[in-house]
Design a protein around this motif. Structure first.
Motif, PDB file in Angstrom:
ATOM      1  N   THR A  24      32.808  30.261  43.641  1.00 29.10           N
ATOM      2  CA  THR A  24      34.241  30.258  43.926  1.00 29.10           C
ATOM      3  C   THR A  24      34.609  31.419  44.829  1.00 29.10           C
ATOM      4  OG1 THR A  24      34.617  29.363  41.704  1.00 29.10           O
ATOM      5  CG2 THR A  24      36.534  30.159  42.900  1.00 29.10           C
ATOM      6  N   ILE A  25      35.377  31.124  45.883  1.00 27.62           N
ATOM      7  CA  ILE A  25      35.888  32.146  46.784  1.00 27.62           C
ATOM      8  C   ILE A  25      37.386  32.274  46.550  1.00 27.62           C
ATOM      9  CG2 ILE A  25      36.274  32.800  49.191  1.00 27.62           C
ATOM     10  CD1 ILE A  25      33.752  31.262  49.919  1.00 27.62           C
ATOM     11  N   HIS A  26      37.839  33.488  46.316  1.00 24.68           N
ATOM     12  CA  HIS A  26      39.257  33.760  46.104  1.00 24.68           C
ATOM     13  C   HIS A  26      39.783  34.581  47.268  1.00 24.68           C
ATOM     14  CE1 HIS A  26      39.164  32.258  41.946  1.00 24.68           C
ATOM     15  NE2 HIS A  26      37.972  32.818  41.877  1.00 24.68           N
ATOM     16  N   LEU A  27      40.610  33.966  48.092  1.00 22.74           N
ATOM     17  CA  LEU A  27      41.229  34.645  49.232  1.00 22.74           C
ATOM     18  C   LEU A  27      42.585  35.179  48.785  1.00 22.74           C
ATOM     19  CD1 LEU A  27      40.519  31.901  51.942  1.00 22.74           C
ATOM     20  CD2 LEU A  27      39.172  33.974  51.519  1.00 22.74           C
ATOM     21  N   ILE A  28      42.771  36.489  48.856  1.00 26.42           N
ATOM     22  CA  ILE A  28      44.032  37.096  48.443  1.00 26.42           C
ATOM     23  C   ILE A  28      44.832  37.380  49.703  1.00 26.42           C
ATOM     24  CG2 ILE A  28      45.119  38.825  46.997  1.00 26.42           C
ATOM     25  CD1 ILE A  28      42.903  37.112  45.641  1.00 26.42           C
ATOM     26  N   GLY A  29      45.829  36.527  49.995  1.00 22.37           N
ATOM     27  CA  GLY A  29      46.563  36.642  51.248  1.00 22.37           C
ATOM     28  C   GLY A  29      48.060  36.502  51.071  1.00 22.37           C
ATOM     29  N   GLY A  30      48.693  36.161  52.160  1.00 16.70           N
ATOM     30  CA  GLY A  30      50.143  36.048  52.185  1.00 16.70           C
ATOM     31  C   GLY A  30      50.704  36.452  53.532  1.00 16.70           C
ATOM     32  N   GLU A  31      49.859  37.017  54.361  1.00 20.81           N
ATOM     33  CA  GLU A  31      50.150  37.362  55.759  1.00 20.81           C
ATOM     34  C   GLU A  31      51.171  38.481  55.922  1.00 20.81           C
ATOM     35  OE1 GLU A  31      49.320  36.705  59.940  1.00 20.81           O
ATOM     36  OE2 GLU A  31      48.321  36.714  58.016  1.00 20.81           O
ATOM     37  N   LYS A  32      52.295  38.396  55.237  1.00 16.19           N
ATOM     38  CA  LYS A  32      53.320  39.426  55.378  1.00 16.19           C
ATOM     39  C   LYS A  32      52.858  40.746  54.766  1.00 16.19           C
ATOM     40  CE  LYS A  32      58.146  40.447  54.177  1.00 16.19           C
ATOM     41  NZ  LYS A  32      59.334  40.027  53.410  1.00 16.19           N
ATOM     42  N   GLY A  33      53.140  41.851  55.454  1.00 14.18           N
ATOM     43  CA  GLY A  33      52.762  43.155  54.942  1.00 14.18           C
ATOM     44  C   GLY A  33      53.678  43.614  53.818  1.00 14.18           C
ATOM     45  N   GLY A  34      53.146  44.380  52.885  1.00 19.34           N
ATOM     46  CA  GLY A  34      53.951  44.991  51.839  1.00 19.34           C
ATOM     47  C   GLY A  34      54.344  44.111  50.685  1.00 19.34           C
ATOM     48  N   VAL A  35      53.707  42.947  50.531  1.00 18.70           N
ATOM     49  CA  VAL A  35      54.074  42.057  49.424  1.00 18.70           C
ATOM     50  C   VAL A  35      53.194  42.261  48.197  1.00 18.70           C
ATOM     51  CG1 VAL A  35      55.121  40.266  50.854  1.00 18.70           C
ATOM     52  CG2 VAL A  35      52.664  40.186  50.387  1.00 18.70           C
ATOM     53  N   GLY A  36      52.169  43.099  48.311  1.00 13.41           N
ATOM     54  CA  GLY A  36      51.350  43.405  47.142  1.00 13.41           C
ATOM     55  C   GLY A  36      50.007  42.720  47.084  1.00 13.41           C
ATOM     56  N   LYS A  37      49.482  42.298  48.231  1.00 15.83           N
ATOM     57  CA  LYS A  37      48.192  41.606  48.228  1.00 15.83           C
ATOM     58  C   LYS A  37      47.079  42.481  47.644  1.00 15.83           C
ATOM     59  CE  LYS A  37      48.456  40.850  52.667  1.00 15.83           C
ATOM     60  NZ  LYS A  37      49.881  41.186  52.889  1.00 15.83           N
ATOM     61  N   SER A  38      47.028  43.730  48.078  1.00 17.56           N
ATOM     62  CA  SER A  38      45.952  44.606  47.624  1.00 17.56           C
ATOM     63  C   SER A  38      46.054  44.916  46.140  1.00 17.56           C
ATOM     64  CB  SER A  38      45.949  45.900  48.440  1.00 17.56           C
ATOM     65  OG  SER A  38      45.561  45.641  49.782  1.00 17.56           O
ATOM     66  N   VAL A  39      47.279  45.016  45.629  1.00 18.43           N
ATOM     67  CA  VAL A  39      47.453  45.248  44.190  1.00 18.43           C
ATOM     68  C   VAL A  39      46.919  44.052  43.410  1.00 18.43           C
ATOM     69  CG1 VAL A  39      49.139  45.504  42.332  1.00 18.43           C
ATOM     70  CG2 VAL A  39      49.387  46.832  44.424  1.00 18.43           C
ATOM     71  N   VAL A  40      47.211  42.849  43.878  1.00 16.65           N
ATOM     72  CA  VAL A  40      46.705  41.647  43.206  1.00 16.65           C
ATOM     73  C   VAL A  40      45.185  41.619  43.269  1.00 16.65           C
ATOM     74  CG1 VAL A  40      46.631  39.125  43.287  1.00 16.65           C
ATOM     75  CG2 VAL A  40      48.803  40.310  43.573  1.00 16.65           C
ATOM     76  N   ALA A  41      44.606  41.962  44.419  1.00 11.93           N
ATOM     77  CA  ALA A  41      43.145  41.999  44.546  1.00 11.93           C
ATOM     78  C   ALA A  41      42.549  42.997  43.561  1.00 11.93           C
ATOM     79  CB  ALA A  41      42.750  42.357  45.976  1.00 11.93           C
ATOM     80  N   ARG A  42      43.195  44.146  43.414  1.00  6.17           N
ATOM     81  CA  ARG A  42      42.709  45.161  42.480  1.00  6.17           C
ATOM     82  C   ARG A  42      42.825  44.686  41.027  1.00  6.17           C
ATOM     83  NH1 ARG A  42      46.337  49.990  44.459  1.00  6.17           N
ATOM     84  NH2 ARG A  42      45.626  50.978  42.515  1.00  6.17           N
ATOM     85  N   LEU A  43      43.913  44.004  40.707  1.00  4.40           N
ATOM     86  CA  LEU A  43      44.081  43.476  39.351  1.00  4.40           C
ATOM     87  C   LEU A  43      43.036  42.409  39.041  1.00  4.40           C
ATOM     88  CD1 LEU A  43      47.976  43.215  39.207  1.00  4.40           C
ATOM     89  CD2 LEU A  43      46.556  44.716  37.811  1.00  4.40           C
ATOM     90  N   LEU A  44      42.750  41.568  40.026  1.00  4.07           N
ATOM     91  CA  LEU A  44      41.714  40.555  39.843  1.00  4.07           C
ATOM     92  C   LEU A  44      40.356  41.214  39.628  1.00  4.07           C
ATOM     93  CD1 LEU A  44      42.736  37.946  42.563  1.00  4.07           C
ATOM     94  CD2 LEU A  44      42.692  37.563  40.101  1.00  4.07           C
ATOM     95  N   ALA A  45      40.063  42.224  40.443  1.00  7.79           N
ATOM     96  CA  ALA A  45      38.787  42.936  40.303  1.00  7.79           C
ATOM     97  C   ALA A  45      38.665  43.550  38.917  1.00  7.79           C
ATOM     98  CB  ALA A  45      38.674  44.008  41.389  1.00  7.79           C
ATOM     99  N   GLN A  46      39.737  44.205  38.466  1.00  6.19           N
ATOM    100  CA  GLN A  46      39.689  44.847  37.156  1.00  6.19           C
ATOM    101  C   GLN A  46      39.547  43.827  36.036  1.00  6.19           C
ATOM    102  OE1 GLN A  46      39.741  48.424  36.694  1.00  6.19           O
ATOM    103  NE2 GLN A  46      38.810  47.530  34.856  1.00  6.19           N
ATOM    104  N   TYR A  47      40.234  42.700  36.184  1.00  5.48           N
ATOM    105  CA  TYR A  47      40.131  41.651  35.174  1.00  5.48           C
ATOM    106  C   TYR A  47      38.688  41.164  35.060  1.00  5.48           C
ATOM    107  CZ  TYR A  47      40.996  37.335  32.601  1.00  5.48           C
ATOM    108  OH  TYR A  47      40.963  36.337  31.663  1.00  5.48           O
ATOM    109  N   MET A  48      38.039  40.951  36.188  1.00  6.94           N
ATOM    110  CA  MET A  48      36.666  40.447  36.158  1.00  6.94           C
ATOM    111  C   MET A  48      35.708  41.487  35.578  1.00  6.94           C
ATOM    112  SD  MET A  48      36.319  37.993  39.522  1.00  6.94           S
ATOM    113  CE  MET A  48      37.463  38.753  40.671  1.00  6.94           C
ATOM    114  N   ILE A  49      35.946  42.754  35.886  1.00  8.60           N
ATOM    115  CA  ILE A  49      35.122  43.816  35.302  1.00  8.60           C
ATOM    116  C   ILE A  49      35.308  43.853  33.790  1.00  8.60           C
ATOM    117  CG2 ILE A  49      34.815  46.315  35.161  1.00  8.60           C
ATOM    118  CD1 ILE A  49      35.596  46.412  38.159  1.00  8.60           C
ATOM    119  N   ASP A  50      36.558  43.808  33.348  1.00 12.42           N
ATOM    120  CA  ASP A  50      36.856  43.873  31.920  1.00 12.42           C
ATOM    121  C   ASP A  50      36.251  42.710  31.139  1.00 12.42           C
ATOM    122  OD1 ASP A  50      38.282  46.175  32.383  1.00 12.42           O
ATOM    123  OD2 ASP A  50      40.261  45.232  32.263  1.00 12.42           O
ATOM    124  N   HIS A  51      36.104  41.567  31.800  1.00 11.12           N
ATOM    125  CA  HIS A  51      35.614  40.374  31.117  1.00 11.12           C
ATOM    126  C   HIS A  51      34.171  40.035  31.495  1.00 11.12           C
ATOM    127  CE1 HIS A  51      39.952  40.042  30.514  1.00 11.12           C
ATOM    128  NE2 HIS A  51      39.691  39.227  29.516  1.00 11.12           N
TER     129      HIS A  51
END
Length: 223
Positions: A24-51
């Motif tokens: 599975t490939i998860h693309l974290i996007g939205g094109e517009k700057g400042g909407v929180g893409k990187s925060v979501v990517a970090r939350l996903l990363a942490q979730y996968m580490i935790d589990h």
């Protein structure tokens, strides 16, 4: 307490990650700057580490790469306008199907990404290889985010799996999206809709200033 709340916020992921999801490939996007893409990517990363979910991250932001900064042990850089670099994403998914592939897309990268997808026949190849591609469309409550989502749906239609991440950066209501007809259009493609509560600004500033992963921030908070 706020850090614990952040790390326990799993409704955005559980429908995708609690089962067995291979290649599975998860693309974290939205094109517009400042909407929180990187925060979501970090939350996903942490979730996968935790589990204990194996994953590999790719960071396309040349100057402010969040995955490279906060989760360097799990990520590598990807050059969005270089086909060889982007091909590595598909190769990683096909060669290591037990790993989720997490791609943090920088703002203003949709055009080269879409060009690569079209020129390289990425969606057709993914279908042949049994690779699922999810596009996490991170958006705020403004009209720009709605217009960009509409363009994304027009371009890819049912060829992608969509997750609409309503990030409550500006306010709690997404009335423009609700009354635009675009949300219904996405739902017709079986899109999932998630809401990300606004994260406490001072806490996030502290985390970012110290370059903490969310795990490090949580444990520092409890020491």
């Amino acid at each position: 307490p706020m850090l614990v709340k952040i790390l326990r916020f799993s409704s955005i992921y559980q429908f995708l990650f609690n089962g067995v999801y291979m290649a599975t490939i998860h693309l974290i996007g939205g094109e517009k700057g400042g909407v929180g893409k990187s925060v979501v990517a970090r939350l996903l990363a942490q979730y996968m580490i935790d589990h204990d979910l194996p994953f590999l991250g790719f960071d396309t932001d040349k100057s402010h790469g969040s995955l490279m900064r906060f989760y360097a042990d799990y990520a590598s850089p990807s050059i969005i306008d270089n086909y060889n670099s982007l091909d590595a994403i598909m190769e990683a998914a096909s060669e290591n199907p037990e790993q989720r592939i997490l791609v943090d897309l920088a703002a203003q990268t949709h055009h080269p990404l879409a060009q690569w997808i079209e020129d390289s026949g990425v969606l057709e190849l993914a279908n042949e290889l049994g690779i699922s591609i999810y596009y996490w469309n991170v958006m705020d409550s403004g009209k720009d985010s709605v217009n960009l989502l509409n363009k994304l749906l027009s371009q890819f239609g049912s060829k992608l799996n969509y997750v609409l991440v309503q990030n409550q950066l500006r306010d709690d209501h997404f009335n423009i999206l609700e009354f635009s007809g675009v949300k219904e259009r996405a739902l017709a493609f079986d899109a999932k809709v998630m809401t990300l509560k606004r994260l406490h600004a001072s806490v996030m500033t502290k985390i970012d200033n110290n370059s903490y992963s969310f795990w490090a921030a949580k444990n520092k908070d409890t020491e």
